[in-house]
Design an enzyme around this catalytic site. Structure first.
Site, PDB file in Angstrom:
ATOM      1  N   SER A 285      -4.256   1.522  -0.482  1.00  0.00           N
ATOM      2  CA  SER A 285      -4.029   2.215   0.787  1.00  0.00           C
ATOM      3  C   SER A 285      -5.310   2.888   1.270  1.00  0.00           C
ATOM      4  O   SER A 285      -6.133   3.335   0.467  1.00  0.00           O
ATOM      5  CB  SER A 285      -2.942   3.278   0.587  1.00  0.00           C
ATOM      6  OG  SER A 285      -2.937   4.175   1.666  1.00  0.00           O
TER       7      SER A 285
ATOM      8  N   PRO B 171       0.843  -1.203   0.000  1.00  0.00           N
ATOM      9  CA  PRO B 171       0.000   0.000   0.000  1.00  0.00           C
ATOM     10  C   PRO B 171       0.872   1.245   0.000  1.00  0.00           C
ATOM     11  O   PRO B 171       1.866   1.312   0.718  1.00  0.00           O
ATOM     12  CB  PRO B 171      -0.770  -0.118   1.317  1.00  0.00           C
ATOM     13  CG  PRO B 171       0.103  -0.960   2.194  1.00  0.00           C
ATOM     14  CD  PRO B 171       0.817  -1.903   1.283  1.00  0.00           C
TER      15      PRO B 171
ATOM     16  N   ARG C 193      10.227   4.618   6.749  1.00  0.00           N
ATOM     17  CA  ARG C 193       9.540   5.918   6.705  1.00  0.00           C
ATOM     18  C   ARG C 193       9.025   6.337   8.075  1.00  0.00           C
ATOM     19  O   ARG C 193       8.433   7.395   8.210  1.00  0.00           O
ATOM     20  CB  ARG C 193       8.363   5.848   5.729  1.00  0.00           C
ATOM     21  CG  ARG C 193       8.787   5.617   4.311  1.00  0.00           C
ATOM     22  CD  ARG C 193       7.619   5.240   3.426  1.00  0.00           C
ATOM     23  NE  ARG C 193       6.635   6.290   3.273  1.00  0.00           N
ATOM     24  CZ  ARG C 193       6.764   7.325   2.463  1.00  0.00           C
ATOM     25  NH1 ARG C 193       7.847   7.460   1.741  1.00  0.00           N
ATOM     26  NH2 ARG C 193       5.804   8.224   2.365  1.00  0.00           N
TER      27      ARG C 193
ATOM     28  N   GLN D 251      -5.613  -2.137   2.594  1.00  0.00           N
ATOM     29  CA  GLN D 251      -4.845  -1.754   3.787  1.00  0.00           C
ATOM     30  C   GLN D 251      -5.693  -0.823   4.634  1.00  0.00           C
ATOM     31  O   GLN D 251      -6.340   0.099   4.133  1.00  0.00           O
ATOM     32  CB  GLN D 251      -3.557  -1.040   3.370  1.00  0.00           C
ATOM     33  CG  GLN D 251      -2.701  -0.563   4.536  1.00  0.00           C
ATOM     34  CD  GLN D 251      -2.938   0.906   4.881  1.00  0.00           C
ATOM     35  OE1 GLN D 251      -3.327   1.697   4.034  1.00  0.00           O
ATOM     36  NE2 GLN D 251      -2.724   1.277   6.131  1.00  0.00           N
TER      37      GLN D 251
ATOM     38  N   LYS E 115       0.411  -5.586   9.419  1.00  0.00           N
ATOM     39  CA  LYS E 115       1.611  -5.077   8.728  1.00  0.00           C
ATOM     40  C   LYS E 115       2.366  -4.123   9.647  1.00  0.00           C
ATOM     41  O   LYS E 115       1.786  -3.173  10.173  1.00  0.00           O
ATOM     42  CB  LYS E 115       1.199  -4.331   7.455  1.00  0.00           C
ATOM     43  CG  LYS E 115       2.341  -3.589   6.757  1.00  0.00           C
ATOM     44  CD  LYS E 115       1.865  -3.003   5.438  1.00  0.00           C
ATOM     45  CE  LYS E 115       2.969  -2.274   4.698  1.00  0.00           C
ATOM     46  NZ  LYS E 115       3.203  -0.907   5.199  1.00  0.00           N
TER      47      LYS E 115
ATOM     48  N   HIS F 279       8.072  -0.217   7.441  1.00  0.00           N
ATOM     49  CA  HIS F 279       7.360   0.808   6.666  1.00  0.00           C
ATOM     50  C   HIS F 279       8.313   1.453   5.638  1.00  0.00           C
ATOM     51  O   HIS F 279       8.224   2.640   5.357  1.00  0.00           O
ATOM     52  CB  HIS F 279       6.807   1.871   7.625  1.00  0.00           C
ATOM     53  CG  HIS F 279       5.477   2.444   7.215  1.00  0.00           C
ATOM     54  ND1 HIS F 279       4.298   2.126   7.827  1.00  0.00           N
ATOM     55  CD2 HIS F 279       5.143   3.347   6.262  1.00  0.00           C
ATOM     56  CE1 HIS F 279       3.300   2.801   7.292  1.00  0.00           C
ATOM     57  NE2 HIS F 279       3.790   3.551   6.323  1.00  0.00           N
TER      58      HIS F 279
ATOM     59  N   TYR G  77      -5.737   1.728   8.026  1.00  0.00           N
ATOM     60  CA  TYR G  77      -5.239   2.414   9.215  1.00  0.00           C
ATOM     61  C   TYR G  77      -6.451   2.588  10.107  1.00  0.00           C
ATOM     62  O   TYR G  77      -7.542   2.891   9.613  1.00  0.00           O
ATOM     63  CB  TYR G  77      -4.721   3.806   8.859  1.00  0.00           C
ATOM     64  CG  TYR G  77      -3.328   3.865   8.290  1.00  0.00           C
ATOM     65  CD1 TYR G  77      -2.237   3.423   9.022  1.00  0.00           C
ATOM     66  CD2 TYR G  77      -3.099   4.418   7.037  1.00  0.00           C
ATOM     67  CE1 TYR G  77      -0.946   3.522   8.499  1.00  0.00           C
ATOM     68  CE2 TYR G  77      -1.816   4.517   6.517  1.00  0.00           C
ATOM     69  CZ  TYR G  77      -0.742   4.056   7.264  1.00  0.00           C
ATOM     70  OH  TYR G  77       0.529   4.151   6.758  1.00  0.00           O
TER      71      TYR G  77
HETATM   72  C1  LIG Z   1       5.138   6.929  -0.887  1.00  0.00           C
HETATM   73  C2  LIG Z   1       4.804   5.824   0.094  1.00  0.00           C
HETATM   74  C3  LIG Z   1       3.564   5.818   0.696  1.00  0.00           C
HETATM   75  C4  LIG Z   1       3.237   4.789   1.608  1.00  0.00           C
HETATM   76  N1  LIG Z   1       1.976   4.744   2.140  1.00  0.00           N
HETATM   77  C5  LIG Z   1       1.629   3.709   2.947  1.00  0.00           C
HETATM   78  C6  LIG Z   1       0.298   3.577   3.416  1.00  0.00           C
HETATM   79  O1  LIG Z   1      -0.583   4.361   3.072  1.00  0.00           O
HETATM   80  N2  LIG Z   1       0.031   2.526   4.246  1.00  0.00           N
HETATM   81  C7  LIG Z   1       0.987   1.620   4.619  1.00  0.00           C
HETATM   82  O2  LIG Z   1       0.694   0.692   5.384  1.00  0.00           O
HETATM   83  N3  LIG Z   1       2.253   1.715   4.162  1.00  0.00           N
HETATM   84  C8  LIG Z   1       2.590   2.723   3.329  1.00  0.00           C
HETATM   85  N4  LIG Z   1       3.867   2.796   2.832  1.00  0.00           N
HETATM   86  C9  LIG Z   1       4.847   1.761   3.182  1.00  0.00           C
HETATM   87  C10 LIG Z   1       4.786   0.603   2.177  1.00  0.00           C
HETATM   88  O3  LIG Z   1       3.557  -0.071   2.246  1.00  0.00           O
HETATM   89  C11 LIG Z   1       5.897  -0.415   2.401  1.00  0.00           C
HETATM   90  O4  LIG Z   1       5.852  -0.880   3.727  1.00  0.00           O
HETATM   91  C12 LIG Z   1       7.294   0.129   2.100  1.00  0.00           C
HETATM   92  O5  LIG Z   1       7.274   1.048   1.033  1.00  0.00           O
HETATM   93  C13 LIG Z   1       8.222  -1.031   1.764  1.00  0.00           C
HETATM   94  O6  LIG Z   1       9.545  -0.588   1.558  1.00  0.00           O
HETATM   95  P1  LIG Z   1      10.171  -0.327   0.096  1.00  0.00           P
HETATM   96  O7  LIG Z   1       9.565   0.967  -0.362  1.00  0.00           O
HETATM   97  O8  LIG Z   1      11.614  -0.215   0.365  1.00  0.00           O
HETATM   98  O9  LIG Z   1       9.776  -1.469  -0.791  1.00  0.00           O
HETATM   99  C14 LIG Z   1       4.193   3.797   1.917  1.00  0.00           C
HETATM  100  C15 LIG Z   1       5.444   3.823   1.285  1.00  0.00           C
HETATM  101  C16 LIG Z   1       5.751   4.806   0.367  1.00  0.00           C
HETATM  102  C17 LIG Z   1       7.097   4.781  -0.311  1.00  0.00           C
END
Ligand SMILES: Cc1cc2nc3c(=O)[nH]c(=O)nc-3n(C[C@H](O)[C@H](O)[C@H](O)COP(=O)(O)O)c2cc1C
Length: 377
Positions: free
Chosen positions: A108, A79, A276, A128, A249, A273, A130
């Site tokens: 997402s 997501p 992030r 997904q 997750k 995540h 929240y």
């Molecule tokens: C721009 C962006 C937005 C994201 N938004 C969500 C989100 O809305 N919900 C969530 O559970 N994870 C979110 N994530 C995390 C991703 O689901 C995932 O865990 C992560 O990007 C995996 O690492 P990688 O980017 O190195 O593959 C986001 C990641 C990015 C890069």
């Protein structure tokens, strides 16, 4: 026009050229000192594959059974809201790309395209969730997903607050976002993105918004603020409400994995995540084996840092059933929409196939723990 790309890094560099810096950084960067971001890659680099030889690999296949369903490879699109900023109707592009290569796409909570429209692409859609302060609004979204036939609900549990993304303020993109000269200049300096994304929305009078937030809850309504009071009771409640597969997750501690499984969840995504959130937090690959042994019969998936097909072999060797990819398809979608996202997935599939052959694996089930060694740098 799809630029030449021989790997995910090529797509990343092309996305960097195309997107305003503030938006590219939003996809690409981590938090604070970005140590977790670097660790997410280093952990893969320090894990080496010890190949088997004298194996007939002519008829190898990378298909996998993930949460009871067959897919062409052990990959799920993670997501990532709000992809609609990276490409016009970016979520539809990602979903179509996922469908065309035969892997699931996770919508997402913060998507800019409705769940209904995404399901209509025919993709295998995961949702997904929240949890917001007003649980009833989140639960209504889960019920809506169930009515649409979504089979997997992925509850993200690692975000009681947002991590400190200092670059957002540096780029003039810090929430609550208000028009400011730095961000405006940044956007104007990227005319391809400007004309193909915001101008297109303006022409079709469909200015993107977070469509799963009910219209009566605009303007930072606290009812749809991320809850800081997420507990195991919420998981118990969701388990009663959601009859499909339930996946948590953002688990990194083996005891949390065990607790989740005891409450009846079907799967766990070991994730930080994508670095992030918590810069001091561990990388999921560092703790994956512990989580797998604590999870028993529940399936464990992993994400954060996957950029190569060989990374998938390493994750599977430590016991994951599949990986989620976040940034890899986002770079692709930002570069060329559906074709770009598909390119990202195809690159990973080709690399996985080559790596399986070189490692001496015919099926993904042949990928076992003895295939990897950690080397100290
Ligand atoms: C721009 C962006 C937005 C994201 N938004 C969500 C989100 O809305 N919900 C969530 O559970 N994870 C979110 N994530 C995390 C991703 O689901 C995932 O865990 C992560 O990007 C995996 O690492 P990688 O980017 O190195 O593959 C986001 C990641 C990015 C890069």
């Amino acid at each position: 026009m799809m630029p030449r790309s021989y790997n995910i890094e090529d797509l990343r560099l092309a996305a960097r050229r195309r997107l305003p810096r503030g938006i590219f950084d939003f996809i690409d960067r981590g938090t604070e000192d970005e140590t977790a971001l670097r660790r997410n890659r280093a952990v893969f680099e320090h894990l080496r594959i010890v190949p088997r030889v004298m194996v007939d690999v002519q008829s190898r296949r990378s298909d996998a059974l993930v949460l009871g369903k067959h897919q062409t490879m052990p990959i799920v699109i993670a997501p990532a809201g709000p992809a609609g900023f990276f490409w016009y109707q970016g979520e539809l592009a990602l979903a179509r790309a996922a469908a065309s290569v035969g892997v699931p796409y996770t919508v997402s909570t913060y998507a800019m395209t409705s769940l209904e429209d995404i399901v209509a692409t025919g993709a295998d859609v995961w949702m997904q969730l929240y949890l917001w302060n007003d649980r009833a609004i989140s639960h209504a979204l889960a019920r809506r997903a169930a009515q649409l036939g979504v089979s997997v609900l992925l509850l993200t549990v690692d975000t009681p607050v947002l991590g400190r993304r200092e670059y957002l303020a540096q780029n003039g993109f810090a929430p609550p976002f208000k028009a400011n000269w730095r961000a405006m200049l940044d956007m104007c300096l990227h005319p391809r993105w400007l004309t193909q994304v915001p101008v297109r929305y303006a022409l079709t009078r469909t200015w993107p918004r977070l469509v799963h937030i009910p219209p009566e809850c605009r303007d930072n309504d606290p009812r749809v603020g991320l809850t800081q009071a997420l507990t195991w009771d919420d998981v118990t409640h969701l388990r009663d409400l959601w009859h499909g597969k339930l996946v948590l997750k953002g688990i990194l501690h083996a005891q949390d994995a065990a607790r989740a499984v005891a409450l009846g969840v079907d799967g766990i995504v070991a994730s930080n995540h994508g670095a992030r959130n918590f810069d001091a937090g561990t990388s999921p690959m560092d703790v994956l084996a512990d989580i797998v042994s604590a999870a028993g019969t529940a399936q464990v998936l992993v994400d954060s840092g996957i950029r190569r097909g060989s990374d998938i072999i390493k994750a599977l060797a430590l016991g994951a059933k599949a990986v989620l990819v976040g940034r890899a398809p986002l770079y692709g979608v930002a570069v060329a929409g559906e074709a770009g996202a598909r390119r990202a997935l195809e690159l990973l599939r080709e690399e996985l196939d080559t790596s399986m052959a070189l490692a001496g694996c015919v099926r993904v089930d042949d990928i076992s723990a003895d295939l990897v060694r950690t080397v100290v740098p």
